[in-house]
Motif scaffolding. Structure first.
Motif, PDB file in Angstrom:
ATOM      1  N   THR A  81      -3.987  -5.998  -5.866  1.00  0.00           N
ATOM      2  CA  THR A  81      -3.810  -4.865  -6.779  1.00  0.00           C
ATOM      3  C   THR A  81      -4.366  -3.598  -6.132  1.00  0.00           C
ATOM      4  OG1 THR A  81      -5.969  -5.207  -7.798  1.00  0.00           O
ATOM      5  CG2 THR A  81      -4.092  -6.403  -8.750  1.00  0.00           C
ATOM      6  N   THR A  82      -4.167  -2.471  -6.809  1.00  0.00           N
ATOM      7  CA  THR A  82      -4.728  -1.197  -6.324  1.00  0.00           C
ATOM      8  C   THR A  82      -6.238  -1.303  -6.199  1.00  0.00           C
ATOM      9  OG1 THR A  82      -2.933   0.064  -7.346  1.00  0.00           O
ATOM     10  CG2 THR A  82      -4.955   1.260  -6.823  1.00  0.00           C
ATOM     11  N   GLU A  83      -6.873  -1.907  -7.195  1.00  0.00           N
ATOM     12  CA  GLU A  83      -8.334  -2.045  -7.162  1.00  0.00           C
ATOM     13  C   GLU A  83      -8.780  -2.910  -5.999  1.00  0.00           C
ATOM     14  OE1 GLU A  83      -6.970  -0.621 -10.921  1.00  0.00           O
ATOM     15  OE2 GLU A  83      -6.404  -2.445  -9.826  1.00  0.00           O
ATOM     16  N   MET A  84      -8.039  -3.966  -5.717  1.00  0.00           N
ATOM     17  CA  MET A  84      -8.397  -4.848  -4.610  1.00  0.00           C
ATOM     18  C   MET A  84      -8.168  -4.149  -3.268  1.00  0.00           C
ATOM     19  SD  MET A  84      -6.757  -8.333  -6.200  1.00  0.00           S
ATOM     20  CE  MET A  84      -7.248  -9.475  -4.904  1.00  0.00           C
ATOM     21  N   ALA A  85      -7.116  -3.334  -3.184  1.00  0.00           N
ATOM     22  CA  ALA A  85      -6.869  -2.558  -1.961  1.00  0.00           C
ATOM     23  C   ALA A  85      -8.005  -1.573  -1.725  1.00  0.00           C
ATOM     24  CB  ALA A  85      -5.534  -1.826  -2.057  1.00  0.00           C
ATOM     25  N   ALA A  86      -8.457  -0.911  -2.807  1.00  0.00           N
ATOM     26  CA  ALA A  86      -9.571   0.034  -2.686  1.00  0.00           C
ATOM     27  C   ALA A  86     -10.846  -0.685  -2.253  1.00  0.00           C
ATOM     28  CB  ALA A  86      -9.780   0.752  -4.018  1.00  0.00           C
ATOM     29  N   ALA A  87     -11.090  -1.867  -2.820  1.00  0.00           N
ATOM     30  CA  ALA A  87     -12.281  -2.631  -2.447  1.00  0.00           C
ATOM     31  C   ALA A  87     -12.225  -3.053  -0.984  1.00  0.00           C
ATOM     32  CB  ALA A  87     -12.413  -3.847  -3.355  1.00  0.00           C
ATOM     33  N   TYR A  88     -11.039  -3.458  -0.519  1.00  0.00           N
ATOM     34  CA  TYR A  88     -10.921  -3.880   0.881  1.00  0.00           C
ATOM     35  C   TYR A  88     -11.253  -2.721   1.821  1.00  0.00           C
ATOM     36  CZ  TYR A  88      -9.064  -5.455   5.312  1.00  0.00           C
ATOM     37  OH  TYR A  88      -8.946  -5.780   6.647  1.00  0.00           O
TER      38      TYR A  88
END
Length: 289
Positions: free
Chosen positions: A49-56
């Protein structure tokens, strides 16, 4: 006379943020993501997700949203998509059980494939993780380039099909590329034609990947040095005939394979161009037959 102060040199890894051609040339290298940092995926093991992409990439979600607004077309070409309505409900059930707790009741959901997530890293300038991803991609690209002689492809090493694909057809998935070579009469397909010690057909035939008579052996050849296996048989996989590389590229293009944007084509001439930074200036280097 007015003097103009020289511009500071662009660091090598920023070549990817500046050149879509270079991004397309390295976009298949999704292994870079796990090489640089542990990668968490959704339960389907295909998306983030967008949130997971940001976290990565260790940035806030607004940085991802801004990047998407500026580069939506390219990201969508590389697998980014948004789910709504029935598609979203079905996806929630498949990946999050009976509830929608995984997505906090979202009414729409933007998903990134590994390829789209790598594309984010090619473009994102405010992330140290993205910078490391770009450096990894360029280091791998340099290894591929070194497999090709710097001026004349006809004088290059005999390229194995895997390297040949990386140089000319990296937009084509490796499995599809080899399936094309098998079904179009270039290489012998002897996958899973030999039995293992349990009698199951799990081993490839002894001549798997050899040039096929006629069309195949005109463009491919066996390597000069082959090894002897435990049964005394000569083993080796096909390599592209160095004097037929241009012909093979043209033929594969005519059969529908999508060539790299880095290949420029003109009447009677095919060349490989790559973008690089030399002394702070981005230049195009041309190689070809």
């Amino acid at each position: 006379m007015v003097s103009i102060a020289p511009q500071p040199p662009i660091s090598n890894e920023l070549v990817l943020t500046e050149s879509r051609t270079m991004r397309a040339q390295t976009i298949e290298r999704t292994d870079a993501l796990a090489k640089v940092k542990a990668l968490a995926m959704l339960p389907d093991n295909l998306h983030v997700t967008t949130e997971m992409a940001a976290a990565y990439y260790e940035v806030d979600t607004q940085a991802i949203h801004s990047l998407v607004r500026r580069n939506r077309d390219e990201l969508e070409q590389n697998g980014m998509h948004t789910l709504q309505g029935a598609e979203l409900r079905a996806f929630k059930v498949e990946t999050g059980g009976q509830g929608d707790h995984l997505f906090n009741g979202a009414r729409s959901l933007r998903l990134f494939t590994r390829r789209a997530l790598l594309n984010v890293g090619q473009l994102l300038t405010e992330s140290q993780v993205a910078r490391q991803v770009r450096e990894y991609l360029l280091n791998v690209e340099q290894v591929v380039r070194n497999d090709v002689a710097p001026r004349q492809l006809a004088q290059a090493k005999r390229l194995p099909p895997k390297t040949f694909r990386q140089v000319y057809f990296s937009d084509v998935p490796e499995g599809r590329f080899f399936q094309h070579l098998y079904t179009h009469g270039y290489l012998l397909d002897q996958r899973y034609q030999r039995k293992d010690e349990f009698g199951n057909l799990t081993k490839h035939g002894f001549r798997h990947g050899h040039p096929k008579a006629g069309k195949g052996d005109r463009l491919f050849m066996l390597p000069e040095v082959m090894h002897v296996d435990a049964n005394g048989r000569l083993r080796g996989r096909a390599v592209v005939r160095p004097d037929r590389a241009e012909e093979l590229v043209e033929q594969l293009i005519s059969e529908g394979l999508r060539h790299n944007p880095s290949i420029s084509r003109a009447p009677g001439r095919l060349a490989l161009t790559t973008s690089s930074v030399v002394d702070g200036h981005q230049v195009e280097m041309r190689r070809g037959a």
